[in-house]
Design a protein around this motif. Structure first.
Motif, short mmCIF file in Angstrom:
data_model
loop_
_atom_site.label_atom_id
_atom_site.label_comp_id
_atom_site.label_asym_id
_atom_site.label_seq_id
_atom_site.Cartn_x
_atom_site.Cartn_y
_atom_site.Cartn_z
N SER A 159 -0.94 4.59 1.55
CA SER A 159 -0.37 4.93 2.91
C SER A 159 1.02 4.76 4.08
O SER A 159 0.84 5.70 4.30
CB SER A 159 -0.83 3.80 3.64
OG SER A 159 -2.85 4.11 2.75
N ALA A 160 1.76 4.10 3.23
CA ALA A 160 3.14 3.91 3.76
C ALA A 160 4.36 4.77 2.88
O ALA A 160 4.40 5.44 4.25
CB ALA A 160 3.70 3.09 2.74
N ARG A 161 3.58 6.17 2.39
CA ARG A 161 4.34 6.96 1.77
C ARG A 161 3.96 8.04 3.01
O ARG A 161 4.62 8.78 3.44
CB ARG A 161 3.85 7.67 0.74
CG ARG A 161 4.99 8.45 -0.23
CD ARG A 161 4.98 9.07 -1.37
NE ARG A 161 5.64 7.69 -2.61
CZ ARG A 161 6.19 7.58 -2.44
NH1 ARG A 161 7.60 8.87 -1.92
NH2 ARG A 161 7.58 7.18 -2.93
N SER A 162 2.46 8.18 3.17
CA SER A 162 2.05 9.02 3.84
C SER A 162 2.68 9.32 5.06
O SER A 162 3.00 9.74 6.05
CB SER A 162 0.24 8.78 3.94
OG SER A 162 0.16 9.38 2.74
N TRP A 163 2.57 7.67 5.60
CA TRP A 163 3.35 7.98 7.63
C TRP A 163 4.29 7.98 7.27
O TRP A 163 4.89 8.78 8.12
CB TRP A 163 2.78 5.98 7.63
CG TRP A 163 3.79 5.70 8.82
CD1 TRP A 163 2.87 5.93 10.21
CD2 TRP A 163 4.73 5.73 9.37
NE1 TRP A 163 3.64 5.64 10.94
CE2 TRP A 163 5.06 5.40 11.09
CE3 TRP A 163 6.17 5.56 8.82
CZ2 TRP A 163 5.95 5.52 11.51
CZ3 TRP A 163 7.34 5.05 9.99
CH2 TRP A 163 7.16 5.05 11.25
N ALA A 164 5.54 7.55 6.57
CA ALA A 164 6.43 7.90 6.83
C ALA A 164 7.10 9.69 6.47
O ALA A 164 8.14 9.82 7.27
CB ALA A 164 7.50 7.17 5.39
N ILE A 165 6.06 10.37 5.71
CA ILE A 165 6.15 11.95 5.17
C ILE A 165 6.31 12.47 6.65
O ILE A 165 6.43 13.61 7.17
CB ILE A 165 5.36 11.53 4.96
CG1 ILE A 165 6.12 11.79 2.78
CG2 ILE A 165 5.32 13.91 4.63
CD1 ILE A 165 5.02 11.87 2.33
N ALA A 166 5.14 11.42 7.63
CA ALA A 166 4.49 12.20 8.33
C ALA A 166 5.45 12.12 10.11
O ALA A 166 5.68 12.59 11.11
CB ALA A 166 3.05 11.61 9.17
N ASN A 167 6.64 11.25 9.28
CA ASN A 167 6.89 10.65 10.80
C ASN A 167 8.44 10.79 10.06
O ASN A 167 9.42 10.27 11.20
CB ASN A 167 6.89 8.91 11.29
CG ASN A 167 5.41 9.04 11.98
OD1 ASN A 167 5.27 9.60 12.87
ND2 ASN A 167 4.54 8.42 11.05
N GLN A 168 8.72 10.99 9.23
CA GLN A 168 10.08 11.52 8.45
C GLN A 168 11.76 11.89 9.92
O GLN A 168 12.68 12.05 10.16
CB GLN A 168 10.19 11.70 7.70
CG GLN A 168 10.15 13.39 7.42
CD GLN A 168 10.07 14.34 6.21
OE1 GLN A 168 11.38 14.28 5.02
NE2 GLN A 168 9.50 14.63 5.27
N ALA A 169 11.07 12.90 10.49
CA ALA A 169 11.68 12.92 11.52
C ALA A 169 12.19 11.77 12.55
O ALA A 169 13.93 12.37 12.90
CB ALA A 169 10.93 14.02 12.46
N SER A 170 11.56 11.04 12.60
CA SER A 170 12.01 10.02 13.66
C SER A 170 12.87 9.07 13.00
O SER A 170 12.96 7.71 13.17
CB SER A 170 10.92 9.22 14.43
OG SER A 170 9.75 8.70 13.58
N ASP A 196 0.87 -0.83 -0.22
CA ASP A 196 0.23 0.03 -0.08
C ASP A 196 0.75 1.38 -0.18
O ASP A 196 1.08 2.01 1.17
CB ASP A 196 -0.76 0.00 1.39
CG ASP A 196 -2.05 1.40 1.62
OD1 ASP A 196 -1.74 1.97 0.72
OD2 ASP A 196 -2.58 1.46 2.12
N ALA A 197 1.30 0.93 -1.13
CA ALA A 197 2.38 2.96 -1.04
C ALA A 197 2.18 4.25 -0.88
O ALA A 197 2.38 4.81 -0.36
CB ALA A 197 3.00 2.72 -2.46
#
Length: 416
Positions: free
Chosen positions: A393-404, A390-391
């Motif tokens: 959803s995965a990308r959205s999560w990664a963008i929101a959490n890229q600081a960590s 699920d590209a």
């Protein structure tokens, strides 16, 4: 080491069990539970362990068949006719009768003819049966032939197993002195199996005499079914009877899976009583794995009582089953461990098992892994698979959490 083709080895197992069973019936030791009962009967001929260990390995005159009805002229024709039968039962019955009448000095020729026959591969069980009958009749001639003609691993083990069931001390002494290629001495391995078939306790005595190495390790593995056939109590007592601490620890690790499968609750008590910390950890891990499959709550309660080192090891295995059966409960359970790095493997296992149902939640678990390299690898593996499934959803999560997220994960998945 040379290996028999799988189809031959598989076929060889049936007559091996048959002949060894016949031999064991004649020479079963009083050390096994069934033998102890037989030994108490009036007129019993069951030998004691000391009698077996000192038994003379020479063939008795009664075994020297004087029947010369199997002549050199028709021997080959008879053998061919037997092997051509399409019925395994018929072949076995006729071959046993043939071998019973065969003069001892003709076994070498018969075995060589069988080994060189086009049917050798498809009649592996019959070839094994001939070898066993020969080893029972004249073990020294059998092993001498095998040494001269380049024996396969299974031939070494089969001949010595047959010999050792009749003459444990003689077979073991010969095997330990015989050279073998590779890391495992298959002569010794076969002798240990034959001894164990007659008396597991006698086999334990001989095991204690062996040097550390791959042959000893393989011997421990080969003894396992012969010990476990008598049940949990016998097996645990058999292990406790090993006086050498290192050998007892290695045997405990080897038997842990099977003991836990027989009775996980009792195996758990046994595991907790083991003095060596390393062995206790490994055994606890095996017990937790087996027990959690059947009764998660009981396994969880037991794991909580273990010393810290064993608890961490057992939790790692239990985590997989816990997460499969109750993902939310497993996730909440991780809070009990705080930020203790000893439970990183437990966290990783829960993350892996919960990922399919809740990838975002599994990423939160990954964030709690204390080891940076392990944490980053887990981020990468899970996010990579999530992108395939699920590209968006995965990308959205990664963008929101890229600081960590680690830089290399961001580069791979967000800056393609």
């Amino acid at each position: 080491m040379k290996n028999l083709p799988p189809k031959v080895w598989s076929a060889a197992a049936i007559p091996l069990a048959l002949v060894v069973g016949i031999v064991v019936g004649r020479s079963s030791s009083s050390d096994s539970p069934s033998s102890k009962e037989s030994a108490g009967n009036a007129g019993s001929n069951v030998p004691t362990r000391s009698e077996m260990a000192g038994r003379d390995g020479s063939s008795s005159s009664s075994r020297e068949r004087g029947d010369r009805s199997v002549s050199s002229h028709n021997r080959s024709q008879q053998l061919t006719a037997i092997l051509e039968s399409s019925s395994r039962l018929d072949r076995t019955q006729r071959l046993l009768s043939f071998l019973d009448r065969l003069p001892t000095d003709q076994f070498a020729s018969v075995y060589e003819e069988m080994a060189n026959s086009p049917m050798s591969d498809i009649r592996g069980s019959e070839r094994s049966l001939i070898l066993q009958a020969w080893a029972e009749r004249d073990p020294m001639a059998t092993v001498g032939y095998l040494q001269e003609n380049g024996a396969e691993d299974w031939e070494r083990e089969t001949s010595l197993s047959t010999w050792a069931a009749i003459d444990p001390a003689g077979a073991f002494a010969w095997a330990t002195a015989a050279e073998d290629e590779g890391n495992v001495n298959n002569w010794v391995l076969g002798s240990m199996r034959g001894i164990a078939a007659a008396s597991p306790e006698l086999a334990r005595d001989f095991l204690s005499q062996m040097e550390n190495g791959e042959t000893r390790e393989r011997s421990i593995r080969s003894l396992e079914p012969y010990v476990l056939q008598y049940g949990y109590d016998y097996a645990e007592n058999w292990i406790s009877g090993i006086s050498e601490e290192g050998l007892q620890n290695r045997t405990s690790r080897r038997f842990a899976d099977e003991l836990a499968e027989i009775d996980p609750a009792r195996a758990a008590q046994w595991a907790a009583s083991i003095q060596d910390a390393g062995t206790r950890r490994e055994v606890a891990e095996d017990v937790a794995d087996e027990w959690a499959k059947r009764d998660l709550n009981s396994a969880k309660d037991w794991v909580a009582t273990l010393p810290e080192d064993a608890r961490a090891q057992a939790s790692e295995e239990m985590a997989r089953h816990y997460a499969r059966q109750d993902p939310q409960g497993a996730t909440a359970w991780l809070q009990e461990f705080g930020d203790n790095p000893a439970y990183d493997d437990t966290r990783r296992n829960v993350a892996r098992e919960t990922y399919r149902e809740n990838p975002a939640g599994s990423m939160e678990i990954v964030a709690s892994i204390t080891d940076e390299r392990d944490r980053n690898r887990s981020y990468d593996r899970i996010l990579q698979d999530w992108m395939r499934r699920d590209a968006d959803s995965a990308r959205s999560w990664a963008i929101a959490n890229q600081a960590s997220l680690p830089e290399h994960v961001i580069k791979r998945h967000l800056r393609q």
